[in-house]
Design a protein around this motif. Structure first.
Motif, PDB file in Angstrom:
ATOM      1  N   LEU A  44       0.813  -1.223   0.000  1.00 23.41           N
ATOM      2  CA  LEU A  44       0.000   0.000   0.000  1.00 23.41           C
ATOM      3  C   LEU A  44       0.847   1.274   0.000  1.00 23.41           C
ATOM      4  CD1 LEU A  44      -2.922  -1.089   2.370  1.00 23.41           C
ATOM      5  CD2 LEU A  44      -3.021  -0.710  -0.108  1.00 23.41           C
ATOM      6  N   PRO A  45       1.928   1.361   0.797  1.00 25.57           N
ATOM      7  CA  PRO A  45       2.767   2.570   0.709  1.00 25.57           C
ATOM      8  C   PRO A  45       3.394   2.745  -0.681  1.00 25.57           C
ATOM      9  CG  PRO A  45       3.213   1.372   2.739  1.00 25.57           C
ATOM     10  CD  PRO A  45       2.360   0.475   1.907  1.00 25.57           C
ATOM     11  N   PHE A  46       3.738   1.643  -1.327  1.00 23.59           N
ATOM     12  CA  PHE A  46       4.294   1.671  -2.682  1.00 23.59           C
ATOM     13  C   PHE A  46       3.273   2.253  -3.651  1.00 23.59           C
ATOM     14  CE2 PHE A  46       5.339  -1.278  -6.478  1.00 23.59           C
ATOM     15  CZ  PHE A  46       6.228  -0.375  -7.029  1.00 23.59           C
ATOM     16  N   LEU A  47       2.041   1.757  -3.596  1.00 22.13           N
ATOM     17  CA  LEU A  47       0.989   2.280  -4.465  1.00 22.13           C
ATOM     18  C   LEU A  47       0.736   3.755  -4.190  1.00 22.13           C
ATOM     19  CD1 LEU A  47      -1.529  -0.704  -4.333  1.00 22.13           C
ATOM     20  CD2 LEU A  47      -0.317   0.106  -6.371  1.00 22.13           C
ATOM     21  N   ARG A  48       0.763   4.118  -2.926  1.00 16.65           N
ATOM     22  CA  ARG A  48       0.534   5.522  -2.569  1.00 16.65           C
ATOM     23  C   ARG A  48       1.651   6.401  -3.132  1.00 16.65           C
ATOM     24  NH1 ARG A  48       0.649   4.886   2.514  1.00 16.65           N
ATOM     25  NH2 ARG A  48      -1.477   4.081   2.576  1.00 16.65           N
TER      26      ARG A  48
ATOM     27  N   THR B 252      -5.311   6.872 -11.054  1.00 16.85           N
ATOM     28  CA  THR B 252      -6.552   6.096 -10.990  1.00 16.85           C
ATOM     29  C   THR B 252      -6.268   4.624 -10.711  1.00 16.85           C
ATOM     30  OG1 THR B 252      -7.601   7.621 -12.558  1.00 16.85           O
ATOM     31  CG2 THR B 252      -8.627   5.459 -12.281  1.00 16.85           C
ATOM     32  N   CYS B 253      -5.301   4.059 -11.433  1.00 13.57           N
ATOM     33  CA  CYS B 253      -5.013   2.629 -11.295  1.00 13.57           C
ATOM     34  C   CYS B 253      -4.388   2.304  -9.944  1.00 13.57           C
ATOM     35  CB  CYS B 253      -4.095   2.173 -12.425  1.00 13.57           C
ATOM     36  SG  CYS B 253      -4.871   2.227 -14.058  1.00 13.57           S
ATOM     37  N   CYS B 254      -3.503   3.171  -9.456  1.00 16.38           N
ATOM     38  CA  CYS B 254      -2.879   2.919  -8.153  1.00 16.38           C
ATOM     39  C   CYS B 254      -3.914   2.985  -7.034  1.00 16.38           C
ATOM     40  CB  CYS B 254      -1.753   3.917  -7.906  1.00 16.38           C
ATOM     41  SG  CYS B 254      -0.280   3.615  -8.912  1.00 16.38           S
TER      42      CYS B 254
ATOM     43  N   ALA C 100      -5.153  -0.110  -4.630  1.00 15.71           N
ATOM     44  CA  ALA C 100      -5.114   0.002  -3.167  1.00 15.71           C
ATOM     45  C   ALA C 100      -6.472  -0.337  -2.559  1.00 15.71           C
ATOM     46  CB  ALA C 100      -4.688   1.415  -2.773  1.00 15.71           C
ATOM     47  N   LEU C 101      -7.535   0.148  -3.160  1.00 18.49           N
ATOM     48  CA  LEU C 101      -8.874  -0.170  -2.660  1.00 18.49           C
ATOM     49  C   LEU C 101      -9.147  -1.668  -2.746  1.00 18.49           C
ATOM     50  CD1 LEU C 101     -10.866   2.811  -4.204  1.00 18.49           C
ATOM     51  CD2 LEU C 101     -10.520   2.369  -1.760  1.00 18.49           C
ATOM     52  N   ALA C 102      -8.704  -2.292  -3.841  1.00 20.45           N
ATOM     53  CA  ALA C 102      -8.909  -3.733  -3.988  1.00 20.45           C
ATOM     54  C   ALA C 102      -8.149  -4.503  -2.915  1.00 20.45           C
ATOM     55  CB  ALA C 102      -8.470  -4.181  -5.380  1.00 20.45           C
TER      56      ALA C 102
END
Length: 585
Positions: A149-153, A185-187, A191-193
């Motif tokens: 999650l921190p990576f996606l953020r 949008t994709c990140c 994260a939500l998924a």
């Protein structure tokens, strides 16, 4: 297959992966299995190139290939999914340790962290985030995926910062914006998924500026504002990837219309066999682009009924061995949108497509197209129905090759008109039905090009008017073999193609008589070192009319003679009939 190892080197600029001698893209080799070649990256002509820029460019390609491989692994069985997770955690660790910007990036670039460019990073981030989102569908993996999650953020935040920088510069229409918004949008969707939520990608796309970009960067006729086939596909790809899981019927009405118009614009310029002319900047032929076209066509066919890009997908599939990502199945949820009507005339972009007598022609008479525009006003591109490129737009080389890039953006590379042996000025032309008009390419010169279709032939009438005596030239720039036979001081006959391709014949006449001179020129941009035979058709004066009539070899009856009177074109056919057309000046 051996376990995949990701490189920990930072990527540069992929456009530097080009042979300095021949202008061709260097051989990729096995990007996921082989290190940089000890002797240097190979050119098809035998050169070996080893520079810091070339190494950095290959590293870009390796990271992008790894991201695509992650998408495949995420769709596999337990072992493949575990491998994908391991690699994603490695990437997260690598990315977290990087400085905020890449120190090797050029001053003009929008800086990334893992790559020179934030754009390159956004493209990579979109693929990485889709791999994570696919894994998140497996509930038993979500606890481990939470470490990402921190990576996606971080990826989403970096894309957002770069997009804000473009907005501050007033460059919201930039094709970069599409991919930066797609990355955000994709990140966030991934994260939500991972958190167990069902991402509303339609809402997220609106929030992160994707729809705003669609509304400001597209012409009403469906073309991306730069008028480049490549960049049109490029931003469309970003849009479609960002909308994963979205319901087509929930798209805002104007956004659905934009997407439909963009897709049918590609269908409209494609030949019957699916060949896409390489208009303005973009590769003439590139394996990676063919893979991208295949993916765009697959997604488009899930969004709209009628398989609008079926022929395009078939043609692209012949030029790539790259397997489509396994996650494309069921990309959108819910029924497809109704089929859109394919159009052949694009007044905003300035493209008009003509199909007759086995010939697919495209007249370029629109805006310059910004930094990706070419000095090619009133060019006429000629293809066979089967895609044979008799007179193509030659495309563009990787941008780091400055001299060839200048050549392929210039007038002499195109089947356009030229005055005093000089390049056209960057300018806009105007498309009026079957006619293109241009007054800004040269001071004191107006040009009009009209295309006439008949079931038996295609007629091209180019009229140049100057306020003083000038050297006036019409250019033929074949992508195939060309045989030329002079038939007098004012006329010639041409044969395009060979026994391995479709064949077209041309009859050419001018007033006043003009020299029909064979010239050598670099071929299409996929191989600039290949020399082709073209024609410079020139006369000195204040006025010139250049007329050509074309037929495929199968067209009947054949044209026997082409002639001009003061205001009329006369076409004598083998069945004894004579067709006449107004010159229209």
């Amino acid at each position: 297959m051996a376990a995949l190892t990701i490189t920990r080197e930072r990527g540069g600029w992929w456009h530097a992966y080009v042979c300095p001698a021949h202008g061709v893209e260097l051989d990729h080799g096995d990007l996921l299995g082989d290190p940089f070649p000890r002797a240097g990256a190979a050119c098809r002509y035998g050169c070996r190139v080893d520079t810091e820029a070339v190494r950095g460019a290959r590293t870009v390609l390796a990271h992008q290939a790894a991201a695509q491989r992650l998408r495949h692994l995420a769709c596999g069985g337990p072992a493949e999914r575990s491998e994908a997770l391991r690699l994603l955690l490695e990437y997260a660790e690598l990315y977290a340790a990087l400085p905020s910007t890449h120190p090797g990036a050029a001053g003009w670039m929008l800086h990334g962290r893992l790559f020179h460019q934030a754009l390159t990073e956004a493209i990579w981030a979109v693929a990485v985030s889709h791999a994570i989102r696919t894994l998140a569908a497996h509930r038993d993996m979500r606890a481990e995926l939470a470490a990402l999650l921190p990576f996606l953020r971080s990826l989403g935040d970096r894309a957002g910062e770069a997009r804000a920088e473009l907005r501050h510069k007033g460059e919201i229409r930039s094709n970069y914006t599409a991919w930066l918004a797609a990355a955000e949008t994709c990140c966030r969707s991934a994260a939500l998924a991972v958190e167990g939520a069902d991402p509303d990608t339609v809402q997220l796309a609106g929030h992160y500026g994707l729809f705003e970009h669609m509304r400001v960067a597209m012409h009403e006729d469906g073309w991306e504002w730069e008028g480049s086939t490549y960049y049109h596909l490029f931003v469309l790809h970003a849009y479609l990837l960002a909308l994963r899981g979205g319901e087509p019927e929930r798209l805002p009405g104007d956004i659905a219309e934009v997407l439909g118009a963009m897709i049918t614009a590609l269908a409209g310029i494609a030949t019957s066999a699916g060949t896409l002319p390489a208009l303005h900047d973009g590769p003439y032929r590139r394996e990676a682009q063919s893979a991208e076209i295949s993916e765009v066509a697959t997604l488009a066919d899930q969004l709209f009924a009628g398989a609008p890009l079926a022929a395009v997908a078939l043609a692209a599939g012949k030029d790539t061995a790259t397997e489509l990502p396994a996650d494309l199945v069921g990309w959108f949820t819910g029924p497809r949108l109704p089929a859109r009507t394919v159009r052949r005339t694009f007044p905003d972009a300035g493209y008009a497509v003509f199909r007759t007598a086995g010939i697919h022609a495209l007249l370029d008479a629109g805006p310059h197209g910004g930094g990706h525009g070419h000095l090619d006003k009133l060019s006429l591109y000629l293809y066979a129905d089967d895609g044979t490129a008799w007179q193509p737009d030659p495309g563009q080389v990787p941008y780091a090759h400055r001299s060839f890039r200048t050549h392929y953006a210039g007038t002499k590379a195109h089947p356009a008109f030229r005055v005093d042996d000089a390049e056209q000025a960057p300018c806009d032309a105007v498309l009026d039905g079957d006619t293109g008009r241009c007054t800004g390419a040269y001071d004191g010169v107006s040009a009009v090009r009209r295309i006439v279709t008949d079931p038996r032939y295609l007629l091209d009438i180019l009229v140049l008017e100057a306020d003083t005596e000038r050297l006036l030239t019409a250019q033929l720039r074949p992508g195939t073999d060309l045989d030329v036979v002079a038939q007098g001081p004012d006329r010639a006959r041409t044969v395009w193609g060979d026994s391995q391709s479709a064949v077209m014949t041309g009859q050419h006449v001018s007033s006043p008589p003009a020299e029909f001179t064979v010239v050598a020129h670099p071929g299409p941009a996929d191989d600039p070192a290949r020399t082709c035979q073209g024609v410079d058709w020139s006369t000195t004066g204040r006025h010139a009319v250049f007329v050509s009539v074309y037929q495929s070899a199968e067209a009947t009856p054949p044209v026997r003679r082409l002639s001009l009177s003061e205001r009329t074109v006369h076409i004598d056919l083998a069945d004894g009939t004579v067709a006449t057309h107004s010159i229209g000046r």
